[in-house]
Scaffold this motif. Structure first.
Motif, PDB file in Angstrom:
ATOM      1  N   LEU A  53       0.863  -1.175   0.000  1.00 49.92           N
ATOM      2  CA  LEU A  53       0.000   0.000   0.000  1.00 49.92           C
ATOM      3  C   LEU A  53       0.900   1.226   0.000  1.00 49.92           C
ATOM      4  CD1 LEU A  53      -2.634   1.651   0.515  1.00 49.92           C
ATOM      5  CD2 LEU A  53      -2.319   1.171   2.966  1.00 49.92           C
ATOM      6  N   VAL A  54       0.713   2.106  -0.993  1.00 50.56           N
ATOM      7  CA  VAL A  54       1.524   3.327  -1.115  1.00 50.56           C
ATOM      8  C   VAL A  54       0.554   4.500  -1.187  1.00 50.56           C
ATOM      9  CG1 VAL A  54       3.302   4.524  -2.440  1.00 50.56           C
ATOM     10  CG2 VAL A  54       3.275   2.024  -2.390  1.00 50.56           C
ATOM     11  N   TYR A  55       0.680   5.435  -0.264  1.00 51.44           N
ATOM     12  CA  TYR A  55      -0.277   6.552  -0.241  1.00 51.44           C
ATOM     13  C   TYR A  55       0.373   7.797   0.363  1.00 51.44           C
ATOM     14  CZ  TYR A  55      -0.980   5.812   4.800  1.00 51.44           C
ATOM     15  OH  TYR A  55      -0.793   5.704   6.166  1.00 51.44           O
ATOM     16  N   TRP A  56      -0.254   8.954   0.093  1.00 47.49           N
ATOM     17  CA  TRP A  56       0.215  10.235   0.630  1.00 47.49           C
ATOM     18  C   TRP A  56      -0.580  10.593   1.881  1.00 47.49           C
ATOM     19  CZ3 TRP A  56       4.474  12.617  -1.062  1.00 47.49           C
ATOM     20  CH2 TRP A  56       4.947  12.327  -2.340  1.00 47.49           C
ATOM     21  N   LEU A  57       0.141  11.025   2.912  1.00 44.65           N
ATOM     22  CA  LEU A  57      -0.466  11.417   4.187  1.00 44.65           C
ATOM     23  C   LEU A  57      -0.134  12.884   4.451  1.00 44.65           C
ATOM     24  CD1 LEU A  57      -1.835  10.143   6.839  1.00 44.65           C
ATOM     25  CD2 LEU A  57       0.491  10.140   7.763  1.00 44.65           C
ATOM     26  N   PRO A  58      -1.141  13.778   4.513  1.00 41.76           N
ATOM     27  CA  PRO A  58      -0.852  15.194   4.783  1.00 41.76           C
ATOM     28  C   PRO A  58      -0.506  15.417   6.252  1.00 41.76           C
ATOM     29  CG  PRO A  58      -3.214  14.864   4.631  1.00 41.76           C
ATOM     30  CD  PRO A  58      -2.586  13.538   4.301  1.00 41.76           C
ATOM     31  N   ILE A  59       0.430  16.308   6.499  1.00 42.62           N
ATOM     32  CA  ILE A  59       0.961  16.514   7.847  1.00 42.62           C
ATOM     33  C   ILE A  59       1.054  18.009   8.149  1.00 42.62           C
ATOM     34  CG2 ILE A  59       3.062  16.304   9.261  1.00 42.62           C
ATOM     35  CD1 ILE A  59       1.574  13.693   8.991  1.00 42.62           C
ATOM     36  N   TYR A  60       0.638  18.391   9.353  1.00 42.93           N
ATOM     37  CA  TYR A  60       0.901  19.727   9.876  1.00 42.93           C
ATOM     38  C   TYR A  60       2.208  19.623  10.658  1.00 42.93           C
ATOM     39  CZ  TYR A  60       0.192  24.190  12.262  1.00 42.93           C
ATOM     40  OH  TYR A  60       0.338  25.474  12.742  1.00 42.93           O
ATOM     41  N   ARG A  61       3.282  20.160  10.109  1.00 37.10           N
ATOM     42  CA  ARG A  61       4.630  19.868  10.576  1.00 37.10           C
ATOM     43  C   ARG A  61       4.892  20.201  12.046  1.00 37.10           C
ATOM     44  NH1 ARG A  61       9.237  21.860   7.286  1.00 37.10           N
ATOM     45  NH2 ARG A  61      10.224  19.851   7.710  1.00 37.10           N
ATOM     46  N   PRO A  62       4.373  21.317  12.581  1.00 38.11           N
ATOM     47  CA  PRO A  62       4.646  21.594  13.997  1.00 38.11           C
ATOM     48  C   PRO A  62       4.124  20.514  14.952  1.00 38.11           C
ATOM     49  CG  PRO A  62       3.887  23.586  12.899  1.00 38.11           C
ATOM     50  CD  PRO A  62       3.695  22.464  11.928  1.00 38.11           C
ATOM     51  N   GLU A  63       3.153  19.728  14.497  1.00 32.38           N
ATOM     52  CA  GLU A  63       2.561  18.713  15.367  1.00 32.38           C
ATOM     53  C   GLU A  63       3.005  17.301  14.991  1.00 32.38           C
ATOM     54  OE1 GLU A  63      -1.635  19.269  15.058  1.00 32.38           O
ATOM     55  OE2 GLU A  63      -1.620  21.250  16.017  1.00 32.38           O
ATOM     56  N   TYR A  64       3.909  17.180  14.010  1.00 38.26           N
ATOM     57  CA  TYR A  64       4.234  15.845  13.501  1.00 38.26           C
ATOM     58  C   TYR A  64       5.175  15.072  14.424  1.00 38.26           C
ATOM     59  CZ  TYR A  64       6.430  12.144  10.829  1.00 38.26           C
ATOM     60  OH  TYR A  64       6.912  10.924  10.426  1.00 38.26           O
ATOM     61  N   GLU A 124       9.163  12.532   3.177  1.00 37.91           N
ATOM     62  CA  GLU A 124       8.482  13.821   3.244  1.00 37.91           C
ATOM     63  C   GLU A 124       8.681  14.643   1.978  1.00 37.91           C
ATOM     64  OE1 GLU A 124       7.928  17.398   6.480  1.00 37.91           O
ATOM     65  OE2 GLU A 124       9.976  16.709   6.092  1.00 37.91           O
ATOM     66  N   GLN A 125       7.585  15.266   1.529  1.00 38.99           N
ATOM     67  CA  GLN A 125       7.637  16.295   0.492  1.00 38.99           C
ATOM     68  C   GLN A 125       6.998  17.553   1.061  1.00 38.99           C
ATOM     69  OE1 GLN A 125       4.990  16.059  -2.882  1.00 38.99           O
ATOM     70  NE2 GLN A 125       6.437  17.095  -4.224  1.00 38.99           N
ATOM     71  N   LEU A 126       7.748  18.654   1.094  1.00 34.75           N
ATOM     72  CA  LEU A 126       7.237  19.900   1.672  1.00 34.75           C
ATOM     73  C   LEU A 126       6.148  20.493   0.786  1.00 34.75           C
ATOM     74  CD1 LEU A 126      10.515  21.662   2.868  1.00 34.75           C
ATOM     75  CD2 LEU A 126       8.866  20.393   4.237  1.00 34.75           C
ATOM     76  N   LEU A 127       5.084  20.981   1.427  1.00 33.99           N
ATOM     77  CA  LEU A 127       4.047  21.734   0.735  1.00 33.99           C
ATOM     78  C   LEU A 127       4.189  23.225   1.036  1.00 33.99           C
ATOM     79  CD1 LEU A 127       0.963  19.407   1.376  1.00 33.99           C
ATOM     80  CD2 LEU A 127       2.366  19.540  -0.688  1.00 33.99           C
ATOM     81  N   THR A 129       3.445  22.835   6.428  1.00 33.37           N
ATOM     82  CA  THR A 129       2.723  21.622   6.041  1.00 33.37           C
ATOM     83  C   THR A 129       3.560  20.809   5.062  1.00 33.37           C
ATOM     84  OG1 THR A 129       1.589  22.735   4.208  1.00 33.37           O
ATOM     85  CG2 THR A 129       0.440  22.671   6.337  1.00 33.37           C
ATOM     86  N   SER A 130       3.301  19.529   5.024  1.00 35.16           N
ATOM     87  CA  SER A 130       3.955  18.635   4.075  1.00 35.16           C
ATOM     88  C   SER A 130       3.045  17.445   3.859  1.00 35.16           C
ATOM     89  CB  SER A 130       5.323  18.171   4.607  1.00 35.16           C
ATOM     90  OG  SER A 130       5.160  17.354   5.749  1.00 35.16           O
ATOM     91  N   ARG A 131       3.435  16.615   2.920  1.00 33.22           N
ATOM     92  CA  ARG A 131       2.772  15.321   2.796  1.00 33.22           C
ATOM     93  C   ARG A 131       3.851  14.260   2.806  1.00 33.22           C
ATOM     94  NH1 ARG A 131       0.540  15.138  -3.472  1.00 33.22           N
ATOM     95  NH2 ARG A 131       2.532  15.533  -4.525  1.00 33.22           N
ATOM     96  N   PRO A 151      -4.312   9.854  17.889  1.00 31.60           N
ATOM     97  CA  PRO A 151      -3.306  10.870  17.543  1.00 31.60           C
ATOM     98  C   PRO A 151      -3.535  11.499  16.181  1.00 31.60           C
ATOM     99  CG  PRO A 151      -2.240   8.974  18.533  1.00 31.60           C
ATOM    100  CD  PRO A 151      -3.675   8.594  18.329  1.00 31.60           C
ATOM    101  N   TYR A 152      -3.988  10.708  15.204  1.00 30.33           N
ATOM    102  CA  TYR A 152      -4.129  11.282  13.869  1.00 30.33           C
ATOM    103  C   TYR A 152      -5.409  12.100  13.716  1.00 30.33           C
ATOM    104  CZ  TYR A 152      -3.496  12.174   9.016  1.00 30.33           C
ATOM    105  OH  TYR A 152      -3.321  12.844   7.842  1.00 30.33           O
ATOM    106  N   ARG A 153      -6.357  11.975  14.632  1.00 29.98           N
ATOM    107  CA  ARG A 153      -7.609  12.724  14.504  1.00 29.98           C
ATOM    108  C   ARG A 153      -7.362  14.229  14.492  1.00 29.98           C
ATOM    109  NH1 ARG A 153     -12.468  10.070  14.890  1.00 29.98           N
ATOM    110  NH2 ARG A 153     -13.504  12.036  15.302  1.00 29.98           N
ATOM    111  N   GLY A 154      -6.262  14.669  15.095  1.00 29.41           N
ATOM    112  CA  GLY A 154      -5.933  16.091  15.084  1.00 29.41           C
ATOM    113  C   GLY A 154      -5.725  16.639  13.694  1.00 29.41           C
ATOM    114  N   HIS A 155      -5.469  15.771  12.726  1.00 33.31           N
ATOM    115  CA  HIS A 155      -5.222  16.217  11.360  1.00 33.31           C
ATOM    116  C   HIS A 155      -6.495  16.331  10.539  1.00 33.31           C
ATOM    117  CE1 HIS A 155      -0.771  16.133  11.340  1.00 33.31           C
ATOM    118  NE2 HIS A 155      -1.033  15.483  12.436  1.00 33.31           N
ATOM    119  N   ASN A 156      -7.657  16.101  11.175  1.00 30.82           N
ATOM    120  CA  ASN A 156      -8.906  16.348  10.472  1.00 30.82           C
ATOM    121  C   ASN A 156      -9.050  17.831  10.128  1.00 30.82           C
ATOM    122  OD1 ASN A 156      -9.689  13.686  10.497  1.00 30.82           O
ATOM    123  ND2 ASN A 156     -10.815  13.854  12.415  1.00 30.82           N
TER     124      ASN A 156
END
Length: 459
Positions: free
Chosen positions: A366-377, A395-398, A402-404, A431-436
């Motif tokens: 399974l290969v997928y992109w996950l968006p991340i808010y960097r200060p909370e990662y 990581e790829q910076l947005l 933020t990054s994904r 933990p991941y619910r914060g990224h909603n």
């Protein structure tokens, strides 16, 4: 039976997507039947890696797939100075050199420098210094049988280039990678694109991380315009997908290109694969809501490769009901309506992991992109499942905040009924619910940046 003796090869890598290179090379080596040794001489950000590979055939197999590497060489010698390089070459077994230095053969020597440009006179001087090697053939600059390379590394800092290289290599060229695919499959030239069509280079990297191979069945549950299907089909896999957007699946509605109002008859997923001569690998794409099951039970897919919506350009949606809080009622096409409700990011990704655990074959990825808010990662917020092993996380910076992250997971355990909701019990869900609220955090950062720029302009 004894394992084949490892031979040393030098890999010349492209200087982009640096975090993605090692997982790609590792995945492709395992696909070719080898493995990445912990003894490999890897400086992660360097363009030069020394690999131990069992055979030239495996080295060629690696280069038939990689888009992160430019070329591979059979390494004859290397050192931190010209003297060390020459000493290393003199110690290289003559019997391994001679097949490529025969009097009836032709050759040329090419020089590649990283972070420095040499004059032609400097290049000739460096080539002449190798006269101690037992070359017996004739020089042919246009069409030689064998090509030898001197490669010099002048470090990573363009503002502080040393007078002499920090490392030198000499080897026999074996093969080039697949960098030309980036241009030939460029989204700019594609018939059918959308707001979120994936960059061609990243699409091929994802297929390589997923170890896609001929005759695999690859599925994208958020297929969009099918960009990720193309890279898998290029490698000989049969591809299919689903998406909740009726217009996109059927190639209807407003176009994504400038100066074009409506999509044309050749703007659909099938036409995209036909454009590249890959239509025979296209199974189908269905209008479907990923949050609702449509597949028969069983291990159906060799790889699941996808880029889920995370609310920046495309809103995450699923089918609603009149009993739910209705966000909108949308018309997707003539006489086609559906009730749309929100689909939280945490639900998308845990549905995705559960689906992968159930429908991937053993060893499938399974290969997928996950968006991340960097200060909370932290790595602890990466969603997990007991049937899936985390292989890589790049990581790829947005933006500055933020990054994904490209997440690659491999199925290592057969799915059982008790695994259905196991993610709720292992502490990974909360933990991941914060990224909603990723979309709000993304645009709050954009708003702050614009405000800062306006303030700076007023000074």
């Amino acid at each position: 039976m004894a394992a084949p003796a490892l031979r040393r090869y030098l890999l010349l890598l492209a200087q982009e997507h640096l975090e993605f290179r090692l997982p790609e090379i590792t995945s492709l080596l395992s696909l070719c039947g080898g493995q990445f040794s912990g003894e490999q001489e890897i400086r992660v950000n360097s363009p030069f890696w020394i690999l131990n590979i069992p055979s030239e055939e495996m080295a060629r197999g690696l280069m038939k797939r990689t888009v992160c590497a430019k070329s591979i060489f059979e390494l004859w010698g290397h050192g931190k100075s010209a003297g060390e390089l020459y000493a290393s070459l003199k110690n290289y077994p003559t019997d391994k050199m001679l097949p490529y230095l025969q009097s009836d053969s032709t050759y040329k020597v090419h020089i590649h420098t990283f972070n420095k440009t040499l004059t032609q006179a400097q290049k000739i001087k460096k080539i002449d210094a190798l006269e101690f090697l037992p070359f017996k053939g004739k020089v042919n600059l246009k069409n030689p049988e064998h090509v030898f390379w001197i490669l010099e590394d002048y470090g990573m800092n363009p503002n502080d280039v040393p007078e002499e290289p920090i490392h030198l290599y000499f080897g026999r060229w074996i093969a080039d990678g697949q960098r030309e695919l980036i241009e030939s499959y460029s989204v700019k030239k594609r018939h059918f694109i959308g707001n979120t069509s994936m960059d061609a280079c990243l699409s091929f990297i994802m297929a390589n991380h997923g170890r896609v191979k001929p005759n695999d069945i690859v599925y994208d549950p958020f297929v969009g315009t099918g960009g990720l299907l193309i890279s898998s089909a290029h490698f000989g896999a049969y591809v299919c997908g689903t998406d909740i957007d009726y217009n996109t699946i059927h190639g209807l509605g407003k176009a994504s290109r400038k100066n074009q109002k409506w999509r044309g008859p050749d703007e659909n997923i099938r036409a995209n694969l036909r454009q590249y001569g890959l239509e025979k690998y296209y199974l189908d794409a269905l209008v479907a809501d990923f949050s609702r099951p449509i597949w028969r039970k069983g291990m159906l897919f060799d790889a699941i490769i996808t880029d889920p919506p995370y609310g920046i350009r495309e809103a995450p949606r699923r089918m609603g009901s009149q009993k739910e809080t209705v966000k909108s009622v949308e018309r997707s096409a003539e006489n086609h309506f559906f009730v749309s409700s929100s689909y939280h990011l945490s639900d998308i990704f845990f549905d995705l992991l559960k689906f992968g655990a159930e429908y991937l074959v053993m060893g499938g990825r399974l290969v997928y992109w996950l968006p991340i808010y960097r200060p909370e990662y932290t790595e602890e917020i990466i969603p997990r499942h007991p049937c899936l092993k985390l292989i890589s996380n790049c990581e790829q910076l947005l933006s500055s905040h933020t990054s994904r992250r490209l997440i690659t997971m491999e199925k290592v355990k057969e799915f059982k009924d008790q695994d259905e909701n196991s993610y709720l019990l292992d502490g990974q869900y909360m933990p991941y619910r914060g990224h909603n609220s990723f979309r709000e955090k993304y645009f709050s950062g954009v708003t702050k940046r614009i405000a800062k720029e306006e303030k700076d302009n007023q000074k």
